[in-house]
Scaffold this motif. Structure first.
Motif, PDB file in Angstrom:
ATOM      1  N   TYR A 154       0.828  -1.198   0.000  1.00  0.00           N
ATOM      2  CA  TYR A 154       0.000   0.000   0.000  1.00  0.00           C
ATOM      3  C   TYR A 154       0.864   1.250   0.000  1.00  0.00           C
ATOM      4  O   TYR A 154       1.592   1.505   0.946  1.00  0.00           O
ATOM      5  N   GLY A 158      -1.947   5.073  -3.489  1.00  0.00           N
ATOM      6  CA  GLY A 158      -3.001   4.072  -3.606  1.00  0.00           C
ATOM      7  C   GLY A 158      -4.081   4.254  -2.552  1.00  0.00           C
ATOM      8  O   GLY A 158      -5.280   4.130  -2.839  1.00  0.00           O
ATOM      9  N   ILE A 159      -3.678   4.555  -1.341  1.00  0.00           N
ATOM     10  CA  ILE A 159      -4.644   4.755  -0.260  1.00  0.00           C
ATOM     11  C   ILE A 159      -5.456   6.021  -0.516  1.00  0.00           C
ATOM     12  O   ILE A 159      -6.669   6.051  -0.279  1.00  0.00           O
ATOM     13  N   PRO A 200      -9.817  -2.112  -0.045  1.00  0.00           N
ATOM     14  CA  PRO A 200      -8.917  -3.264   0.133  1.00  0.00           C
ATOM     15  C   PRO A 200      -9.678  -4.548   0.446  1.00  0.00           C
ATOM     16  O   PRO A 200     -10.661  -4.531   1.185  1.00  0.00           O
TER      17      PRO A 200
END
Length: 149
Positions: free
Chosen positions: A128, A132-133, A144
């Protein structure tokens, strides 16, 4: 393995910086604290640790604050957690004997399982990036999912 409050707060603070990258100039600790609802004095300590680890840069004085020191794609959760919590392990149990020399009722097998659990945790957090988060938080990427073996 527990992610400490420090680790969680560090990730939340850097995620906030990542989500507001379009703003000009550094972000003050007060602004980060307000956006994340984190306590400012504790946040200041955490940001100093993140600066020491090379994940953020700071600017002093009027208009000062913090900016990410690397691109969000290049900052992984594992980097952030280990910067404030130390190495990601399940515990400090030592290395197992693998040559049959374990003389404590097979505890070396457990040691190896604990070591592997720490490796899985590191690899999971390595998957991660802040970018991306941020995309997930903005609804631009799927939530996720736990991948079962």
């Amino acid at each position: 393995m527990r992610i400490s409050t420090r680790g969680d707060y560090a990730c939340r603070a850097l995620l906030s910086l990542s989500l507001h990258r379009d703003q000009v100039g550094p972000t003050s600790v007060r602004d980060i604290a307000e956006r994340t609802a984190l306590p400012q004095p504790y946040l200041e300590q955490i940001l100093l640790a993140l600066k020491g680890a090379g994940l953020v840069r700071s600017k002093r004085g009027v208009g000062g604050g913090y900016v990410l020191a690397r691109e969000p794609e290049d900052i992984m959760l594992s980097d952030i957690v280990s910067a404030v919590d130390g190495p990601i392990t399940v515990g400090d149990f030592g290395a197992p004997h693998q040559d049959g020399a374990c003389d404590h009722e097979g505890q070396c097998v457990l040691l190896e399982i604990w070591n592997q659990a720490g490796t899985h945790m590191r690899e999971h957090l390595d998957g991660y990036s802040l970018a991306g988060i941020a995309a997930i938080a903005q609804g631009q990427a799927p939530w996720p999912q736990l991948h079962r073996h």
